[in-house]
Design a protein around this motif. Structure first.
Motif, short mmCIF file in Angstrom:
data_model
loop_
_atom_site.label_atom_id
_atom_site.label_comp_id
_atom_site.label_asym_id
_atom_site.label_seq_id
_atom_site.Cartn_x
_atom_site.Cartn_y
_atom_site.Cartn_z
N GLY A 78 -11.40 0.91 3.81
CA GLY A 78 -12.09 1.52 2.68
C GLY A 78 -12.59 2.90 2.96
O GLY A 78 -13.47 3.41 2.24
N ARG A 125 0.16 5.51 -0.08
CA ARG A 125 -0.81 6.60 -0.03
C ARG A 125 -0.06 7.92 0.03
O ARG A 125 0.70 8.19 0.96
CB ARG A 125 -1.72 6.47 1.20
N THR A 170 -10.05 -2.02 -3.45
CA THR A 170 -9.50 -0.87 -4.17
C THR A 170 -10.04 -0.78 -5.59
O THR A 170 -9.84 0.24 -6.26
CB THR A 170 -7.97 -0.93 -4.19
N THR A 230 -3.06 -2.85 -3.15
CA THR A 230 -4.40 -3.42 -3.04
C THR A 230 -4.75 -3.75 -1.60
O THR A 230 -3.87 -4.01 -0.78
CB THR A 230 -4.54 -4.71 -3.88
N CYS A 264 -7.25 3.12 5.05
CA CYS A 264 -7.14 2.47 3.73
C CYS A 264 -7.62 1.02 3.81
O CYS A 264 -8.31 0.53 2.91
CB CYS A 264 -5.71 2.53 3.22
N LEU A 290 0.83 -1.21 0.00
CA LEU A 290 0.00 0.00 0.00
C LEU A 290 0.86 1.26 0.00
O LEU A 290 1.77 1.42 0.81
CB LEU A 290 -0.90 0.05 1.23
N THR A 349 -8.81 6.31 0.02
CA THR A 349 -8.34 5.66 -1.20
C THR A 349 -6.83 5.48 -1.16
O THR A 349 -6.12 6.22 -0.48
CB THR A 349 -8.72 6.49 -2.44
N VAL A 350 -6.33 4.50 -1.89
CA VAL A 350 -4.89 4.26 -1.95
C VAL A 350 -4.34 4.84 -3.24
O VAL A 350 -5.05 4.93 -4.26
CB VAL A 350 -4.57 2.76 -1.84
#
Length: 249
Positions: free
Chosen positions: A64, A20, A81, A72, A61, A18, A67-68
């Protein structure tokens, strides 16, 4: 007695690499820098790290709620995602539970109505037996007709925990759930989360800054600078505190 660690099975939530980032170009800030982790059924995981380490971003993240940039998140077999807004909202409502520092109860509803809210929004009636089990385990039987303003902070947070568990979520995400509570109320909430894992095989992922809270978990993941930098199994408050001192130093 079989412990939750021995019962933990296949992953129910998986993060893969991940990333971000916020902002663009030279002003971009990377809150997560390639985080991968698995969370298994019947396992209680605490996430800790210094201020700005990315722990709350990671939780959001995974749940949910944010958003990333890349990577995934899978809840069961679903890559969240890749979901659209409506599908993601439905998944959060039907398959995930949330407990926040600020309780997030609706002030005009009674405790019972707040507990039942998520299921009713999804058009589902709660399992009466499961409702009774949660209410009695959390000591809320005498508070069901009270509104949030008529309850203490600890009681409000127990209502929030009951609401999160009523739909039997695959994962319960908790962001600083004891941050607004005194030590006694916090211990009551954490004790029930521990019971939910041991007795009901609930999966709990909790962000906390408190070593005493982290000691209720099966393991602690430590973040720094947007990366996982360590893991501690069977944590104690002293062990967590020592690890945090090294990270913050």
């Amino acid at each position: 007695m079989t412990t939750s660690r021995e019962q933990a099975g296949v992953p129910v939530a998986v993060a893969n690499d991940l990333v971000r980032s916020y902002g663009h170009g030279q002003n971009a800030v990377q809150a997560l820098a390639g985080v991968s982790a698995e969370f298994r059924r019947g396992q209680f995981t605490a996430i800790m790290g210094p201020s700005g380490s990315g722990k709350s971003t990671f939780l959001q993240c995974m749940a949910g709620l944010d958003t990333v940039t890349s990577g995934t998140v899978r809840i069961g077999e679903v890559d969240i995602t890749s979901l659209g807004r409506t599908e993601l909202t439905r998944l959060r409502r039907d398959r995930l539970g949330f407990v926040f520092q600020s309780f997030n109860l609706l002030p005009m509803l009674t405790a019972e109505e707040n507990i039942q809210l998520t299921g009713r929004l999804g058009g589902r009636d709660a399992d009466a037996g499961w409702f009774d089990t949660i209410v009695d385990a959390l000591g809320l039987r005498g508070r069901l007709r009270h509104r949030p303003a008529e309850m203490s902070g600890g009681q409000q947070q127990r209502v929030a925990v009951a609401r999160a568990l009523l739909t039997r979520p695959e994962v319960l995400f908790a962001d600083e759930p004891t941050g607004n509570l005194d030590s006694r109320s916090g211990a009551e909430v954490l004790g029930f989360l521990r019971t939910a894992v041991d007795s009901y095989r609930q999966t709990v992922v909790m962000v906390t800054h408190d070593p005493a809270a982290a000691a209720y978990a099966d393991r602690v993941l430590f973040l720094a600078d947007g990366r996982i930098v360590g893991e501690l199994a069977e944590p104690t408050s002293d062990l967590v505190h020592a690890r945090m001192r090294k990270l913050e130093g």
